[in-house]
Design a protein around this motif. Structure first.
Motif, mmCIF file in Angstrom:
data_model
loop_
_atom_site.group_PDB
_atom_site.id
_atom_site.type_symbol
_atom_site.label_atom_id
_atom_site.label_comp_id
_atom_site.label_asym_id
_atom_site.label_seq_id
_atom_site.Cartn_x
_atom_site.Cartn_y
_atom_site.Cartn_z
ATOM 1 N N GLY A 10 44.776 35.334 39.551
ATOM 2 C CA GLY A 10 45.961 36.233 38.875
ATOM 3 C C GLY A 10 46.771 35.699 37.759
ATOM 4 N N VAL A 11 46.478 34.420 37.331
ATOM 5 C CA VAL A 11 47.381 33.860 36.480
ATOM 6 C C VAL A 11 47.077 34.229 34.828
ATOM 7 N N CYS A 12 45.665 33.966 34.533
ATOM 8 C CA CYS A 12 45.047 34.518 33.330
ATOM 9 C C CYS A 12 45.645 34.311 32.289
ATOM 10 N N LYS A 13 45.999 33.025 31.763
ATOM 11 C CA LYS A 13 46.434 32.546 30.645
ATOM 12 C C LYS A 13 45.638 31.207 30.128
ATOM 13 N N PHE A 14 44.757 31.761 29.077
ATOM 14 C CA PHE A 14 43.708 30.676 28.669
ATOM 15 C C PHE A 14 44.516 29.786 27.654
ATOM 16 N N LYS A 15 45.005 28.700 28.085
ATOM 17 C CA LYS A 15 45.784 27.882 27.062
ATOM 18 C C LYS A 15 45.411 26.423 27.314
ATOM 19 N N ALA A 20 34.230 24.124 27.166
ATOM 20 C CA ALA A 20 33.587 25.343 26.593
ATOM 21 C C ALA A 20 34.610 26.114 26.009
ATOM 22 N N GLY A 21 35.737 25.848 25.482
ATOM 23 C CA GLY A 21 36.595 26.547 24.861
ATOM 24 C C GLY A 21 38.058 26.431 25.406
ATOM 25 N N ALA A 22 38.685 27.787 25.349
ATOM 26 C CA ALA A 22 39.998 27.875 26.116
ATOM 27 C C ALA A 22 39.844 28.214 27.578
ATOM 28 N N HIS A 23 40.491 27.564 28.478
ATOM 29 C CA HIS A 23 40.180 27.762 29.816
ATOM 30 C C HIS A 23 41.383 28.412 30.562
ATOM 31 N N CYS A 24 41.514 29.144 31.366
ATOM 32 C CA CYS A 24 42.390 29.460 32.226
ATOM 33 C C CYS A 24 43.325 28.446 32.842
ATOM 34 N N ILE A 25 44.543 28.541 32.957
ATOM 35 C CA ILE A 25 45.268 27.498 33.657
ATOM 36 C C ILE A 25 45.395 27.752 35.038
ATOM 37 N N GLY A 26 44.937 28.911 35.593
ATOM 38 C CA GLY A 26 44.853 29.131 37.067
ATOM 39 C C GLY A 26 43.887 28.976 37.711
ATOM 40 N N CYS A 27 42.479 29.217 37.210
ATOM 41 C CA CYS A 27 41.254 28.841 37.643
ATOM 42 C C CYS A 27 40.318 28.321 37.002
ATOM 43 N N SER A 28 40.544 27.911 35.952
ATOM 44 C CA SER A 28 39.638 27.137 35.038
ATOM 45 C C SER A 28 38.580 27.824 34.131
ATOM 46 N N MET A 29 38.471 29.073 34.672
ATOM 47 C CA MET A 29 37.293 29.968 33.853
ATOM 48 C C MET A 29 37.735 30.335 32.296
ATOM 49 N N THR A 30 36.469 30.322 31.728
ATOM 50 C CA THR A 30 37.057 30.854 30.352
ATOM 51 C C THR A 30 36.828 32.479 30.277
ATOM 52 N N ARG A 31 37.188 33.077 29.073
ATOM 53 C CA ARG A 31 36.824 34.588 28.967
ATOM 54 C C ARG A 31 35.531 34.877 29.182
#
Length: 83
Positions: A10-15, A20-31
Motif C-alpha cells: 500500500g505504499v505505491c511510490k515508484f521512486k 527494470a526501471g522505477a521500482h516501488c519503495i514499499g514492495c520493489s515492484m515496477t508498474r
C-alpha cells in the motif's frame, strides 16, 4: 483455501531506480509487475510471482520493512502468507 496476498503493502511510490526501471519503495515492484500481479488467477502462479518479488527485493536490498508489513496485511485480510 485462502488467496495469496499481493506483494503490495500500500505504499505505491515508484521512486527507486532498479534493473527494470522505477521500482516501488514499499514492495520493489515496477508498474508493469503490479499490472501482471493483478491478472494472476492460479494459486501456483501467484505464489511463483510472490517468490519472484521476494528474490528481487533481496537482490536490490533495503526492503527489510516489507516482510513485517506484508505479514500484517495478510493477517488483516485473512489470506495466505508464503514468505
Amino acid at each position: 483455501m485462502a488467496k495469496v496476498q499481493s506483494p503490495c503493502i500500500g505504499v505505491c511510490k515508484f521512486k527507486r531506480p532498479g534493473p527494470a526501471g522505477a521500482h516501488c519503495i514499499g514492495c520493489s515492484m515496477t508498474r508493469d509487475q503490479k499490472k501482471i500481479g493483478k491478472t494472476l488467477k492460479k494459486r501456483t502462479a501467484a505464489e511463483a510471482f510472490l517468490a519472484l518479488v521476494i528474490a528481487q527485493q533481496e537482490r536490490m536490498g533495503r526492503y527489510a520493512h516489507w516482510r513485517p508489513a506484508y505479514l500484517e496485511r495478510c493477517l488483516r485480510k485473512g489470506r495466505h502468507s508464503a514468505p
